[in-house]
Design a protein around this motif. Structure first.
Motif, PDB file in Angstrom:
ATOM      1  N   GLY A  78       0.820  -1.210   0.000  1.00 50.96           N
ATOM      2  CA  GLY A  78       0.000   0.000   0.000  1.00 50.96           C
ATOM      3  C   GLY A  78       0.849   1.254   0.000  1.00 50.96           C
ATOM      4  O   GLY A  78       0.553   2.226  -0.705  1.00 50.96           O
ATOM      5  N   ALA A  79       1.923   1.246   0.760  1.00 51.63           N
ATOM      6  CA  ALA A  79       2.812   2.406   0.802  1.00 51.63           C
ATOM      7  C   ALA A  79       3.540   2.590  -0.528  1.00 51.63           C
ATOM      8  O   ALA A  79       3.734   3.725  -0.984  1.00 51.63           O
ATOM      9  CB  ALA A  79       3.820   2.251   1.937  1.00 51.63           C
ATOM     10  N   ALA A  80       3.931   1.498  -1.168  1.00 47.67           N
ATOM     11  CA  ALA A  80       4.597   1.589  -2.470  1.00 47.67           C
ATOM     12  C   ALA A  80       3.646   2.146  -3.522  1.00 47.67           C
ATOM     13  O   ALA A  80       4.042   2.954  -4.365  1.00 47.67           O
ATOM     14  CB  ALA A  80       5.121   0.219  -2.893  1.00 47.67           C
ATOM     15  N   ARG A  81       2.396   1.745  -3.466  1.00 41.74           N
ATOM     16  CA  ARG A  81       1.406   2.288  -4.408  1.00 41.74           C
ATOM     17  C   ARG A  81       1.224   3.782  -4.201  1.00 41.74           C
ATOM     18  O   ARG A  81       1.171   4.551  -5.154  1.00 41.74           O
ATOM     19  CB  ARG A  81       0.063   1.586  -4.219  1.00 41.74           C
ATOM     20  CG  ARG A  81       0.030   0.201  -4.762  1.00 41.74           C
ATOM     21  CD  ARG A  81      -1.332  -0.406  -4.536  1.00 41.74           C
ATOM     22  NE  ARG A  81      -1.348  -1.803  -4.938  1.00 41.74           N
ATOM     23  CZ  ARG A  81      -2.224  -2.680  -4.509  1.00 41.74           C
ATOM     24  NH1 ARG A  81      -3.158  -2.319  -3.643  1.00 41.74           N
ATOM     25  NH2 ARG A  81      -2.176  -3.926  -4.931  1.00 41.74           N
ATOM     26  N   GLU A  82       1.130   4.208  -2.959  1.00 46.25           N
ATOM     27  CA  GLU A  82       0.973   5.632  -2.662  1.00 46.25           C
ATOM     28  C   GLU A  82       2.173   6.427  -3.162  1.00 46.25           C
ATOM     29  O   GLU A  82       2.024   7.509  -3.739  1.00 46.25           O
ATOM     30  CB  GLU A  82       0.796   5.853  -1.160  1.00 46.25           C
ATOM     31  CG  GLU A  82      -0.517   5.369  -0.605  1.00 46.25           C
ATOM     32  CD  GLU A  82      -1.691   6.192  -1.104  1.00 46.25           C
ATOM     33  OE1 GLU A  82      -1.549   7.410  -1.298  1.00 46.25           O
ATOM     34  OE2 GLU A  82      -2.758   5.601  -1.315  1.00 46.25           O
TER      35      GLU A  82
ATOM     36  N   GLY B 126       7.383  11.586  -4.001  1.00 47.43           N
ATOM     37  CA  GLY B 126       6.909  10.236  -3.707  1.00 47.43           C
ATOM     38  C   GLY B 126       7.407   9.677  -2.391  1.00 47.43           C
ATOM     39  O   GLY B 126       6.716   8.913  -1.727  1.00 47.43           O
ATOM     40  N   GLY B 127       8.622  10.052  -2.014  1.00 48.33           N
ATOM     41  CA  GLY B 127       9.201   9.526  -0.773  1.00 48.33           C
ATOM     42  C   GLY B 127       8.387   9.844   0.462  1.00 48.33           C
ATOM     43  O   GLY B 127       8.046   8.937   1.230  1.00 48.33           O
TER      44      GLY B 127
ATOM     45  N   ALA C 255      10.299   1.358   8.059  1.00 48.03           N
ATOM     46  CA  ALA C 255      10.396   0.993   6.647  1.00 48.03           C
ATOM     47  C   ALA C 255      11.295   1.952   5.889  1.00 48.03           C
ATOM     48  O   ALA C 255      11.453   3.115   6.261  1.00 48.03           O
ATOM     49  CB  ALA C 255       9.012   0.978   6.012  1.00 48.03           C
ATOM     50  N   ASP C 256      11.895   1.447   4.819  1.00 45.10           N
ATOM     51  CA  ASP C 256      12.737   2.242   3.942  1.00 45.10           C
ATOM     52  C   ASP C 256      12.009   2.393   2.610  1.00 45.10           C
ATOM     53  O   ASP C 256      11.659   1.400   1.976  1.00 45.10           O
ATOM     54  CB  ASP C 256      14.087   1.546   3.747  1.00 45.10           C
ATOM     55  CG  ASP C 256      15.001   2.301   2.821  1.00 45.10           C
ATOM     56  OD1 ASP C 256      14.976   3.543   2.845  1.00 45.10           O
ATOM     57  OD2 ASP C 256      15.729   1.643   2.052  1.00 45.10           O
ATOM     58  N   VAL C 257      11.773   3.628   2.181  1.00 45.38           N
ATOM     59  CA  VAL C 257      11.036   3.908   0.946  1.00 45.38           C
ATOM     60  C   VAL C 257      12.014   4.481  -0.064  1.00 45.38           C
ATOM     61  O   VAL C 257      12.737   5.433   0.223  1.00 45.38           O
ATOM     62  CB  VAL C 257       9.898   4.920   1.197  1.00 45.38           C
ATOM     63  CG1 VAL C 257       9.165   5.233  -0.079  1.00 45.38           C
ATOM     64  CG2 VAL C 257       8.950   4.402   2.252  1.00 45.38           C
ATOM     65  N   SER C 258      12.036   3.885  -1.264  1.00 48.67           N
ATOM     66  CA  SER C 258      12.869   4.428  -2.338  1.00 48.67           C
ATOM     67  C   SER C 258      12.018   4.558  -3.594  1.00 48.67           C
ATOM     68  O   SER C 258      11.224   3.682  -3.920  1.00 48.67           O
ATOM     69  CB  SER C 258      14.080   3.536  -2.600  1.00 48.67           C
ATOM     70  OG  SER C 258      13.665   2.280  -3.078  1.00 48.67           O
TER      71      SER C 258
ATOM     72  N   VAL D 296       7.670   5.285 -13.050  1.00 46.57           N
ATOM     73  CA  VAL D 296       8.093   5.534 -11.676  1.00 46.57           C
ATOM     74  C   VAL D 296       7.983   4.223 -10.920  1.00 46.57           C
ATOM     75  O   VAL D 296       6.934   3.564 -10.961  1.00 46.57           O
ATOM     76  CB  VAL D 296       7.214   6.611 -11.007  1.00 46.57           C
ATOM     77  CG1 VAL D 296       7.596   6.787  -9.557  1.00 46.57           C
ATOM     78  CG2 VAL D 296       7.301   7.918 -11.753  1.00 46.57           C
ATOM     79  N   THR D 297       9.048   3.834 -10.255  1.00 43.69           N
ATOM     80  CA  THR D 297       9.041   2.610  -9.461  1.00 43.69           C
ATOM     81  C   THR D 297       9.298   2.971  -8.001  1.00 43.69           C
ATOM     82  O   THR D 297      10.277   3.651  -7.693  1.00 43.69           O
ATOM     83  CB  THR D 297      10.126   1.635  -9.943  1.00 43.69           C
ATOM     84  OG1 THR D 297       9.930   1.376 -11.334  1.00 43.69           O
ATOM     85  CG2 THR D 297      10.064   0.326  -9.167  1.00 43.69           C
ATOM     86  N   ALA D 298       8.427   2.503  -7.134  1.00 42.33           N
ATOM     87  CA  ALA D 298       8.583   2.729  -5.696  1.00 42.33           C
ATOM     88  C   ALA D 298       8.760   1.377  -5.006  1.00 42.33           C
ATOM     89  O   ALA D 298       8.026   0.434  -5.289  1.00 42.33           O
ATOM     90  CB  ALA D 298       7.373   3.444  -5.129  1.00 42.33           C
ATOM     91  N   THR D 299       9.726   1.305  -4.130  1.00 43.82           N
ATOM     92  CA  THR D 299       9.999   0.079  -3.376  1.00 43.82           C
ATOM     93  C   THR D 299      10.006   0.406  -1.888  1.00 43.82           C
ATOM     94  O   THR D 299      10.638   1.372  -1.469  1.00 43.82           O
ATOM     95  CB  THR D 299      11.352  -0.523  -3.784  1.00 43.82           C
ATOM     96  OG1 THR D 299      11.355  -0.752  -5.194  1.00 43.82           O
ATOM     97  CG2 THR D 299      11.607  -1.828  -3.058  1.00 43.82           C
ATOM     98  N   VAL D 300       9.302  -0.404  -1.128  1.00 47.70           N
ATOM     99  CA  VAL D 300       9.243  -0.236   0.328  1.00 47.70           C
ATOM    100  C   VAL D 300       9.741  -1.531   0.956  1.00 47.70           C
ATOM    101  O   VAL D 300       9.262  -2.614   0.629  1.00 47.70           O
ATOM    102  CB  VAL D 300       7.808   0.088   0.804  1.00 47.70           C
ATOM    103  CG1 VAL D 300       7.766   0.215   2.316  1.00 47.70           C
ATOM    104  CG2 VAL D 300       7.304   1.358   0.148  1.00 47.70           C
TER     105      VAL D 300
END
Length: 105
Positions: free
Chosen positions: A30-34, A45-46, A57-60, A68-72
């Protein structure tokens, strides 16, 4: 019964740890989608991902052209203090929306 009780307790501990890991992974997703959606709309995005991420958690967020790619990634503590921590991660990808000022990581 004396031999079976420790095995049953170990099985219960492993099951509860697995449930905790699945719940943490769902929160990471859910956090990666946000984070991916916010970055694709031109917002940072961060911070958006960090607000929805589980504790520790670590968000990148990375921008690659029109994607756009988000990884948590978050640690999951086992229910025993002597057991090692495991880490779960989730990632989401979003396309950059047209008309936005540009994606921001």
């Amino acid at each position: 019964m004396a031999a079976g009780l420790p095995a049953l307790l170990l099985l219960l501990l492993a099951g509860l740890t697995a449930v905790n890991a699945v719940a943490t992974r769902a929160a990471c997703l859910g956090a990666a989608r946000e984070a991916a959606l916010a970055a694709s709309r031109g917002q940072p995005g961060g911070p958006a991902g960090a607000a929805a991420a589980p504790a520790g958690a670590d968000v990148s967020v990375t921008v690659d052209g029109e994607r756009v790619t988000a990884t948590v990634r978050a640690p999951v503590r086992a229910l025993g203090a002597l057991l090692p921590r495991i880490a779960v991660s989730a990632s989401a990808v979003a396309a950059v929306e047209p008309g936005t000022p540009g994606p921001q990581p």
